[in-house]
Write an enzyme that holds these catalytic residues in place. Structure first.
Site, PDB file in Angstrom:
ATOM      1  N   LEU A 114       0.782  -1.233   0.000  1.00 61.52           N
ATOM      2  CA  LEU A 114       0.000   0.000   0.000  1.00 61.52           C
ATOM      3  C   LEU A 114       0.818   1.290   0.000  1.00 61.52           C
ATOM      4  O   LEU A 114       0.419   2.282  -0.603  1.00 61.52           O
ATOM      5  CB  LEU A 114      -0.963  -0.007   1.202  1.00 61.52           C
ATOM      6  CG  LEU A 114      -2.339   0.621   0.948  1.00 61.52           C
ATOM      7  CD1 LEU A 114      -3.058  -0.083  -0.173  1.00 61.52           C
ATOM      8  CD2 LEU A 114      -3.188   0.631   2.198  1.00 61.52           C
ATOM      9  N   ASP A 115       1.952   1.274   0.674  1.00 60.96           N
ATOM     10  CA  ASP A 115       2.724   2.513   0.797  1.00 60.96           C
ATOM     11  C   ASP A 115       3.916   2.570  -0.151  1.00 60.96           C
ATOM     12  O   ASP A 115       4.801   3.401   0.002  1.00 60.96           O
ATOM     13  CB  ASP A 115       3.224   2.671   2.237  1.00 60.96           C
ATOM     14  CG  ASP A 115       2.076   2.968   3.177  1.00 60.96           C
ATOM     15  OD1 ASP A 115       0.998   3.343   2.678  1.00 60.96           O
ATOM     16  OD2 ASP A 115       2.264   2.828   4.384  1.00 60.96           O
ATOM     17  N   GLN A 116       3.968   1.678  -1.116  1.00 60.72           N
ATOM     18  CA  GLN A 116       5.150   1.594  -1.968  1.00 60.72           C
ATOM     19  C   GLN A 116       4.845   1.813  -3.445  1.00 60.72           C
ATOM     20  O   GLN A 116       5.714   1.633  -4.283  1.00 60.72           O
ATOM     21  CB  GLN A 116       5.827   0.217  -1.789  1.00 60.72           C
ATOM     22  CG  GLN A 116       6.408  -0.003  -0.417  1.00 60.72           C
ATOM     23  CD  GLN A 116       7.584   0.917  -0.157  1.00 60.72           C
ATOM     24  OE1 GLN A 116       8.431   1.099  -1.017  1.00 60.72           O
ATOM     25  NE2 GLN A 116       7.624   1.521   1.008  1.00 60.72           N
TER      26      GLN A 116
END
Lengths: 281, 281, 281, 281
Positions: free
Chosen positions: B225-227
């Protein structure tokens, strides 16, 4: 095969199909476009295009002829720069060296795609700097007629095959004749403030007004030396506890940064001047 | 005459004459290009082009057919957006409202060219905000199976004719299936630091490390999700005397600014994703 | 025990031992200093001190009496703020709501340590915003005598126990009498440019000059409404391809950010006004 | 009368009356405080104070004795710097000169209040730069045992009366012994990214990730060379069309700016290290 890299700048009144027309000119001559940026300033109806392209030496004449043939139809203004020909830039200085060093170092470091053709100064102080960087230094005292000085400038520019001039804290006025003859070929830097300050000692004025942000503006030198088209601007926050002296120091840092950034845009042929302002693509 | 405005995005391996070819496609169909930006990323040999153009309704089919006909020759990936069709964006939130309000206000103020189709939340707290801005609010509790929640999301997306999703501090994980099905259609925001911090309470960690700069990153949501590919980043200096609480507050301000800037780039169809990163033209 | 938190501001001509003298005043009264910042502006020979301290209720009278007793010896100007008493701020608006919403949301979010006592406007448009945030709205039409309007302002200020005023894009002139009576209690915002532009439509002027940076200035309102002491300034770079319309939008974003930052400094009692400028500690 | 200027740094667990106690120490010895900043980090309960003061030579012994006498009562850590004694700084370099030149020029320009005692390098390339600025150059090859190299460093430090070291792109590891012996006396610079990148060629990695912001961090060198307490950080936006080569160039600019800013904070004795982080007053 002798592949050359060129930069094309075009501007003209906006009309349909302009990009197709101009990119066809390049395609037909066998050019390969590496980078293209186009912008139409809707508020004034003007079309701007900057294209970097590679082409065999033979093809460039075809490009030029083709552009000439459509000039009047489209009211095209265009400019073509051969990037193989490194621009030769003169640096004008007085006694202050912060901008001078920054330019010389950045150029040596490969960050400015030019050669410095000469350093011209109304003082002898910075001569040794020229020496240590291998750039010829010319002393043109300012205690002579302006026309005599500028005559000397013209000789130096011619002798050193200079393409453009950077006023790196050169504290002398240039005549309207001189700036007109080298229009958009002389870059100047000056401090800028929110709000602006007229008159002497602007950093003192700024301090006494308690400004929180100071800046610098790189622009083309015109007759009105500090009012030419803006090329680049940068700013720095003012810490609350700075003294006037520290504020002046802070100003120097912005000035040099802003001047070399402005020169870079110019060397990369990114600047269009139209209706008294620049458009940078 | 029914003049439409379209945005065309193209990317493909670099080769000679690409701009001429593509702009000819537009010229032949009678299009007028307003804004064009082209960039070849030399390091990877990929050509990117974004063109905004006006065209009569009839002409657009010709453009599409022509592009299709040259697709395989040039390995062209292209995308065509009709700007008359305002994108409909869903906002996913949990309990925090700073990003939500910023989006709603900027959109109402004309700074974001979209409609908000719905607000989806795993809490009921922000329902009234939806009400006061006239945006339907859907409560999808997170205490059910992920697949049930996401099934409901798909229904809502379909019912509300949603084109894209902004995760405006939605504190739930989305499944790989879901992010894959809406690849490059979900935008997320997260805090970013120099250096990075793993694990819980990142602002606490950052404070204890004495970081001088904090930032936020808007990116596409992918499985990790954060990459996902980075869309926009912004930063803020950290005053030395901030407490942890004030640092968190400062972070909120950057987050909301960065999220709406990222959404704006997306709505303007400026983003290319290639080889795991974005290129913004 | 009833522990109170106070903020003390002192300024006076610089002389030896001033900090020791003033901190002894606090120490003797049993205060605990949490945060202290002192700066002597050497260029003008003025000493500034801001101290945040905790003290038992009984002790504060001793502090006041002690400060009074040394006032004339040191030419001390001092100010003491009880942080338990949340300042009550009136927001003056016309029709534009970007600054208004930003203030209301930041306050609700805990980022501005004040209560909004009322919203005052010369139009009725923004009444509902007041309603949805629970802030009383007063309509004071501007098609009456200035003195009548300002008489009404004074009544509202008195009724709502207002301590200060934020002009959040209030597009009316205030009289010299009014600004004088609330000197350094009225905060205003206005756009700022490098260089500055006089007259109407400043964003249009800025666009036509091709400025690369635009800014905003928060300052105290004085008789000359846009020339009072500067509190805070912020800037934003101008993308080359913005239209005039987008530039105005960009300006709004800076204005709201700069106004709430300036208000924050004021609420935290960080601002000294001396010799026409501020010093922020 | 022989007036000296000193900088006092104090930190200790927070408690009542600390400022009064410490400023009394100065007042009793006849000192005049010019600039004082105090901050209590509430999150960890630690009190920090930095005071710049003038005093007659005779008074300073009294200050020292007085501070010693209250040390254990308040768990006081203190440090006293005589600003008349210009710090002598060694610059360690390898082959890259952008940071070196920036330091030498800023110092010569009066922006860094130090003398450069020597330049130490594991290559001979930058010897002439030392020559042209009148700073002795020492060549210490890195193809010898680390202990031999560092033995030589210690000799040089001693011979040149060096007070601190700036690693201006010195591409060698220092031993834990060495960094420990000169703890908080060695300043290093390294690139920083959002997100962070491990391993070789970080600018290549950053480019391939499409980062929009790059930065640099100045920090104290500790055993773990790039993880010591952060002193200063700065960032720069990454234009979308930069190549990897241009990104590296951009990085150099931030590095040099950030390194000299960090050194300036250190020379001004503004840095406190506590619990693994700095507090800058």
């Amino acid at each position: 095969m002798n592949l050359m890299k060129y930069i094309l700048q075009i501007h003209c009144p906006d009309q349909k199909g302009l990009i197709a027309v101009t990119t066809q000119v390049l395609a037909k001559a066998g050019a390969n476009i590496i980078d293209l940026k186009q912008h139409t300033a809707k508020d004034i109806g003007i079309f701007f295009l900057r294209a970097v392209f590679e082409i065999e030496e033979a093809g460039i004449l075809e490009v030029k002829n083709h552009l000439k043939s459509i000039e009047s139809e489209y009211q095209l203004k265009w400019n073509l720069l051969n990037t193989k020909k490194t621009p030769r830039i003169a640096i004008f200085v007085s006694k202050t060296d912060h901008c001078l060093y920054d330019l010389l170092l950045k150029q040596r470091d490969g960050a400015l795609a030019c050669e410095f053709s000469c350093i011209v100064s109304n003082h002898t102080d910075l001569g040794p700097v020229g020496g240590s960087f291998g750039v010829p230094f010319y002393y043109v005292p300012s205690n002579q007629e302006k026309s005599v000085q500028e005559g000397r400038f013209r000789e130096i520019i011619s002798e050193t095959k200079t393409d453009g001039i950077v006023l790196a804290r050169y504290m002398q006025i240039l005549s309207a004749d001189f700036t007109q003859d080298f229009l958009y070929k002389i870059i100047n830097i000056h401090h800028s403030f929110l709000p602006a300050f007229k008159g002497a000692k602007p950093y003192h004025q700024a301090w006494h007004k308690g400004v929180k942000v100071i800046g610098a503006t790189t622009h083309f030198a015109t007759e009105d030396l500090d009012q030419g088209p803006i090329i680049f601007q940068d700013i720095e926050r003012v810490p609350e506890t700075v003294s006037i002296g520290e504020l002046i120091q802070l100003g120097k840092d912005i000035e040099k940064r802003t001047l070399s950034s402005g020169l870079k845009l110019w060397l990369e042929q990114r600047i269009f001047v139209y209706a008294g302002r620049t458009f940078i693509l």
